[in-house]
Scaffold this active site. Structure first.
Site, PDB file in Angstrom:
ATOM      1  CB  SER A 162      -0.921  -0.005   1.214  1.00  0.00           C
ATOM      2  OG  SER A 162      -0.164  -0.196   2.374  1.00  0.00           O
ATOM      3  N   GLY A 164       2.029   3.047  -2.252  1.00  0.00           N
ATOM      4  CA  GLY A 164       3.074   3.133  -3.264  1.00  0.00           C
ATOM      5  C   GLY A 164       4.335   2.336  -2.943  1.00  0.00           C
ATOM      6  CD  GLU A 269      -7.280   5.030  -5.974  1.00  0.00           C
ATOM      7  OE1 GLU A 269      -6.467   5.740  -6.581  1.00  0.00           O
ATOM      8  OE2 GLU A 269      -6.949   4.194  -5.116  1.00  0.00           O
ATOM      9  CD  GLU A 281      -5.336   0.849  -5.745  1.00  0.00           C
ATOM     10  OE1 GLU A 281      -4.823  -0.274  -5.704  1.00  0.00           O
ATOM     11  OE2 GLU A 281      -4.931   1.795  -5.058  1.00  0.00           O
ATOM     12  CG  ASP A 288      -5.106   7.853   0.792  1.00  0.00           C
ATOM     13  OD1 ASP A 288      -5.838   7.798  -0.219  1.00  0.00           O
ATOM     14  OD2 ASP A 288      -3.915   7.458   0.789  1.00  0.00           O
ATOM     15  CB  THR A 289      -8.026  10.836  -2.344  1.00  0.00           C
ATOM     16  OG1 THR A 289      -9.078   9.888  -2.586  1.00  0.00           O
ATOM     17  CG2 THR A 289      -6.715  10.262  -2.860  1.00  0.00           C
ATOM     18  NE  ARG A 366      -2.102  10.202   4.707  1.00  0.00           N
ATOM     19  CZ  ARG A 366      -2.397   9.266   3.794  1.00  0.00           C
ATOM     20  NH1 ARG A 366      -2.040   9.418   2.544  1.00  0.00           N
ATOM     21  NH2 ARG A 366      -3.051   8.192   4.126  1.00  0.00           N
TER      22      ARG A 366
HETATM   23  P1  AMP Z   1      -2.153   2.465  -6.952  1.00  0.00           P
HETATM   24  O1  AMP Z   1      -1.382   2.115  -5.732  1.00  0.00           O
HETATM   25  O2  AMP Z   1      -2.484   1.310  -7.827  1.00  0.00           O
HETATM   26  O3  AMP Z   1      -3.365   3.320  -6.628  1.00  0.00           O
HETATM   27  O4  AMP Z   1      -1.215   3.420  -7.810  1.00  0.00           O
HETATM   28  C1  AMP Z   1      -0.831   4.660  -7.285  1.00  0.00           C
HETATM   29  C2  AMP Z   1      -0.774   5.728  -8.374  1.00  0.00           C
HETATM   30  O5  AMP Z   1       0.189   5.386  -9.373  1.00  0.00           O
HETATM   31  C3  AMP Z   1      -2.087   5.883  -9.128  1.00  0.00           C
HETATM   32  O6  AMP Z   1      -2.982   6.668  -8.398  1.00  0.00           O
HETATM   33  C4  AMP Z   1      -1.572   6.542 -10.397  1.00  0.00           C
HETATM   34  O7  AMP Z   1      -1.280   7.908 -10.212  1.00  0.00           O
HETATM   35  C5  AMP Z   1      -0.260   5.818 -10.644  1.00  0.00           C
HETATM   36  N1  AMP Z   1      -0.524   4.620 -11.480  1.00  0.00           N
HETATM   37  C6  AMP Z   1      -0.763   3.391 -11.022  1.00  0.00           C
HETATM   38  N2  AMP Z   1      -0.994   2.526 -12.042  1.00  0.00           N
HETATM   39  C7  AMP Z   1      -0.912   3.232 -13.187  1.00  0.00           C
HETATM   40  C8  AMP Z   1      -1.061   2.921 -14.564  1.00  0.00           C
HETATM   41  N3  AMP Z   1      -1.335   1.683 -14.989  1.00  0.00           N
HETATM   42  N4  AMP Z   1      -0.909   3.926 -15.444  1.00  0.00           N
HETATM   43  C9  AMP Z   1      -0.613   5.182 -15.029  1.00  0.00           C
HETATM   44  N5  AMP Z   1      -0.450   5.530 -13.757  1.00  0.00           N
HETATM   45  C10 AMP Z   1      -0.600   4.589 -12.830  1.00  0.00           C
END
Ligand code: AMP
Length: 398
Positions: A162, A164, A269, A281, A288-289, A366
């Site tokens: 989670s 990132g 999302e 997802e 959080d947002t 955070r």
């Molecule tokens: P996630 O943890 O899957 O929500 O990814 C975090 C962030 O990474 C997303 O909110 C996007 O800004 C970016 N991101 C994730 N996957 C992609 C994708 N396939 N293409 C472009 N940006 C992505």
């Protein structure tokens, strides 16, 4: 509809809510629950977690330890088990649900969403919704084949992680293995698997807060957000969307949340590229947002979650004004941080600050969020950013 009976906390007849995970989102859920006289119990793996600071009582356990979780539920006999994080023994949650416990929204929803592979397969393969192209890999060889299949640029994420953690982008196929190593280091739990996703060059990404409640499904206005390194930096509401795009997002969100079932608020999302909507997802809980809703809506995402899980009605959700949130992050490892707050930006009407009270820091953790209303989201974003920049985090003991 039958009446909801709410007893006194600490006495028989109380509604007992067991919060599994005690971060800043859980803290706000517990505060809202207490406003309705609910007895609250916070759980996390460390002392002093944000939600513990506002709960009637708390426990420190490893929630991935099935026996410890079962023992705790046996001891507390909660009416509502509310997971706030993903690192929980979801098999135990399924057993508890089977035995008659009320897991929010459902044990299956918590199991599916803790693993990117499971939820992606349900959404893309069972429901047939549009997502980025993807492939999964559990070994270096599979990974290289997946990168080859998806092509570059692509995004690599551990299936279990989670904020990132372990996520990176491959621009040059020659450097693909760096992303594999990085993902392995950031992976949670035992699953050493990754998802390789085609990069979606989106115009905007949004969170659509979706509430399943006794009267059906309701939506909040879309929330726009900006992410760095897979973690959110700022969010704002509303993000203007074409009518057709919003309808498409709502339709997809309803399909996914219907599939998961139960009651409560979900953060769904999406990536939006022109008229094309991609499911990204979802969280089966406040997002959080969505912290922006603490100032933008009459009932925040936390209040909506509590009302939905108690079986109370959700009236028309109205947004009061454009608003924004901006995160306050720590920059180094330490304990007992202190915050130096510039009061000037807080003179602006509609601005406010939340500090979570986390007992330790690490780079990028955070620690708080600045919130602001404005006449436009641009003005609100600028105000929230100014408040956030006025806060410096330092460590008394590092
Ligand atoms: P996630 O943890 O899957 O929500 O990814 C975090 C962030 O990474 C997303 O909110 C996007 O800004 C970016 N991101 C994730 N996957 C992609 C994708 N396939 N293409 C472009 N940006 C992505």
């Amino acid at each position: 509809m039958s009446k909801l009976e709410i007893g006194t906390p600490g006495h028989s007849g109380a509604i007992r809510l067991l919060m599994l995970g005690s971060g800043e989102l859980g803290k706000e859920v517990l505060l809202e629950a207490q406003r309705l006289g609910v007895e609250t119990i916070a759980v996390d793996r460390y002392e002093g977690a944000p939600a513990m600071q506002v709960a009637h009582r708390h426990h420190v356990i490893d929630m991935q330890d099935a026996q410890a979780l079962r023992d705790l539920v046996e001891q507390e006999k909660p009416d509502l088990i509310v997971p706030e994080i993903e690192a929980i023994s979801t098999t135990t949650l399924e057993e508890l649900e089977e035995a008659g416990h009320n897991v929010i929204p459902t044990a299956r929803a918590t199991r599916l969403t803790m693993d990117r592979e499971d939820i992606r397969r349900v959404v893309a393969e069972d429901l047939g919704l549009r997502t980025s192209p993807y492939a999964f890999a559990g070994t270096k060889e599979e990974f290289l084949a997946a990168v080859d299949q998806i092509g570059v640029p692509c995004v690599v994420k551990p299936v279990m992680s989670s904020s990132g953690k372990g996520q990176s982008m491959i621009r040059d196929a020659e450097r693909a293995l760096d992303a594999w190593e990085y993902a392995m280091a950031g992976s949670r739990g035992k699953a050493q698997r990754v998802i390789v996703e085609g990069f979606v060059d989106f115009d905007t990404e949004i969170t659509l807060l979706t509430v399943r409640h006794e009267g059906g499904t309701s939506f909040c206005a879309p929330i726009g957000h900006r992410q760095e390194g897979g973690d959110y930096m700022e969010s704002w509401q509303p993000e203007p969307l074409a009518d057709s795009v919003l309808k498409e997002c709502q339709k997809m969100a309803e399909q996914v949340t219907d599939e998961l079932g139960g009651r409560g608020l979900f953060g769904v999302e999406f990536f939006i590229d022109g008229e094309t909507v991609y499911f990204s997802e979802l969280s089966p809980r406040p997002h959080d947002t969505g912290m922006v809703t603490m100032v933008s809506q009459e009932l925040s995402e936390f209040a909506l979650h509590v009302r939905a899980i108690l079986g109370l009605p959700i009236p028309q959700i109205t947004q009061l004004t454009p608003a924004a949130s901006h995160v306050i992050l720590a920059s180094e490892d330490g304990t007992a941080p202190s915050f130096s707050v510039d009061p000037e930006p807080l003179r602006t009407p509609g601005t406010t600050l939340r500090l979570f009270g986390k007992p330790t820091t690490r780079p990028g953790r955070r620690m708080g969020v600045a919130l602001a209303r404005g006449e436009s989201t641009d003005q609100a974003r600028q105000r929230a950013e100014t408040v956030a920049r006025g806060v410096t985090v330092s460590n008394a003991e590092s």
